[in-house]
Design a protein around this motif. Structure first.
Motif, short mmCIF file in Angstrom:
data_model
loop_
_atom_site.label_atom_id
_atom_site.label_comp_id
_atom_site.label_asym_id
_atom_site.label_seq_id
_atom_site.Cartn_x
_atom_site.Cartn_y
_atom_site.Cartn_z
N ARG A 138 -5.84 -36.65 -6.36
CA ARG A 138 -4.70 -35.90 -6.91
C ARG A 138 -5.22 -34.60 -7.50
NH1 ARG A 138 -1.07 -37.76 -10.98
NH2 ARG A 138 0.47 -36.45 -9.95
N ILE A 139 -4.48 -33.54 -7.28
CA ILE A 139 -4.89 -32.23 -7.80
C ILE A 139 -4.87 -32.21 -9.32
CG2 ILE A 139 -2.61 -31.16 -7.68
CD1 ILE A 139 -4.64 -28.72 -6.53
N TYR A 140 -4.16 -33.14 -9.92
CA TYR A 140 -4.07 -33.19 -11.38
C TYR A 140 -5.30 -33.82 -12.02
CZ TYR A 140 0.70 -31.90 -10.36
OH TYR A 140 1.81 -31.23 -9.90
N GLU A 141 -6.15 -34.44 -11.21
CA GLU A 141 -7.40 -34.98 -11.72
C GLU A 141 -8.40 -33.85 -11.92
OE1 GLU A 141 -8.94 -38.45 -9.63
OE2 GLU A 141 -6.96 -38.66 -8.69
N GLU A 142 -9.29 -34.03 -12.85
CA GLU A 142 -10.30 -33.01 -13.17
C GLU A 142 -11.21 -32.75 -11.96
OE1 GLU A 142 -11.66 -30.32 -15.86
OE2 GLU A 142 -10.10 -31.78 -16.29
N HIS A 173 8.95 -39.50 -1.18
CA HIS A 173 8.00 -40.42 -1.81
C HIS A 173 8.55 -41.84 -1.97
CE1 HIS A 173 5.31 -37.10 -2.35
NE2 HIS A 173 6.28 -36.42 -2.91
N ASP A 174 9.35 -42.26 -1.00
CA ASP A 174 9.91 -43.61 -0.97
C ASP A 174 8.94 -44.50 -0.19
OD1 ASP A 174 11.29 -45.97 -0.42
OD2 ASP A 174 13.15 -44.97 0.17
N HIS A 175 8.24 -45.38 -0.90
CA HIS A 175 7.20 -46.17 -0.21
C HIS A 175 7.78 -47.07 0.89
CE1 HIS A 175 8.23 -49.17 -3.33
NE2 HIS A 175 7.83 -50.05 -2.44
N ASP A 176 9.07 -47.38 0.83
CA ASP A 176 9.68 -48.16 1.90
C ASP A 176 9.77 -47.37 3.21
OD1 ASP A 176 10.04 -50.39 0.26
OD2 ASP A 176 12.05 -49.75 -0.37
N LYS A 177 9.72 -46.04 3.12
CA LYS A 177 9.77 -45.18 4.30
C LYS A 177 8.38 -44.75 4.77
CE LYS A 177 14.19 -42.89 3.26
NZ LYS A 177 14.78 -41.57 2.93
N ASP A 234 2.23 -41.09 -6.27
CA ASP A 234 1.88 -42.32 -5.58
C ASP A 234 0.58 -42.11 -4.82
OD1 ASP A 234 1.66 -44.54 -3.87
OD2 ASP A 234 3.83 -44.69 -3.60
N THR A 235 -0.46 -42.80 -5.23
CA THR A 235 -1.79 -42.60 -4.63
C THR A 235 -1.98 -43.37 -3.32
OG1 THR A 235 -2.72 -44.39 -5.98
CG2 THR A 235 -2.86 -42.15 -6.88
N GLU A 236 -1.04 -44.24 -2.97
CA GLU A 236 -1.17 -45.04 -1.76
C GLU A 236 -0.23 -44.62 -0.64
OE1 GLU A 236 -1.03 -49.26 -2.52
OE2 GLU A 236 -1.97 -48.97 -4.48
N HIS A 237 0.85 -43.95 -0.98
CA HIS A 237 1.87 -43.58 0.00
C HIS A 237 2.10 -42.08 -0.05
CE1 HIS A 237 2.74 -47.77 -1.30
NE2 HIS A 237 2.78 -47.96 0.02
N ASN A 238 1.22 -41.34 0.60
CA ASN A 238 1.33 -39.88 0.62
C ASN A 238 0.64 -39.33 1.87
OD1 ASN A 238 -1.52 -39.03 -0.05
ND2 ASN A 238 -1.08 -40.34 -1.81
N GLN A 239 0.83 -38.04 2.10
CA GLN A 239 0.29 -37.43 3.32
C GLN A 239 -1.24 -37.42 3.35
OE1 GLN A 239 1.58 -35.58 0.87
NE2 GLN A 239 0.59 -33.58 0.73
N ALA A 240 -1.88 -37.39 2.20
CA ALA A 240 -3.35 -37.37 2.17
C ALA A 240 -3.93 -38.65 2.75
CB ALA A 240 -3.85 -37.14 0.75
N VAL A 241 -3.29 -39.78 2.50
CA VAL A 241 -3.74 -41.06 3.05
C VAL A 241 -3.70 -41.01 4.57
CG1 VAL A 241 -3.18 -43.52 3.21
CG2 VAL A 241 -3.01 -42.35 1.00
#
Length: 115
Positions: free
Chosen positions: A8-12, A57-61, A100-107
């Motif tokens: 996440r970009i919000y992490e240091e 960001h709907d993990h069902d989708k 959501d760290t598990e359901h995103n485009q980076a994954v």
């Protein structure tokens, strides 16, 4: 190939990140360009605005989102290959803004790039 990791970009930022690439189409709220410590911003490989809004960001989708995003990336081989080349030289970190760290485009993108 060196490691391609996601964060996440919000992490240091960390020295362990290597080459830092933002893969969101829009700039993340509350993060200054200076604090982001980016090496690159690849808007062109982010999900389209239409797909991003549909997914919301709907993990069902997520499974369907992943399929649609992969389809969008089919004509982005030049951009993807450039990241793979960079990853052969050093660690690459794909940065995203989603909570959501598990359901995103980076994954999805990480999986594609590691193949």
């Amino acid at each position: 190939m060196k490691t391609i990791k996601i964060k996440r970009i919000y992490e240091e930022p960390s020295g362990e990140d290597g080459y830092r690439i933002l893969i969101d189409r829009v700039w993340p709220r509350g993060v200054s360009k200076e604090d982001a410590k980016l090496d690159d911003w690849k808007k062109e490989i982010a999900p389209s605005e239409k797909l991003r809004k549909w997914f919301n960001h709907d993990h069902d989708k997520f499974a369907r989102f992943s399929q649609k995003y992969r389809k969008e990336l089919e004509d982005k081989t030049k951009d993807l290959d450039a990241i793979r080349v960079k990853a052969k030289q050093m660690r690459v970190t794909l940065l995203y803004g989603a909570k959501d760290t598990e359901h995103n485009q980076a994954v999805v993108l990480q999986e594609i790039l590691m193949k």
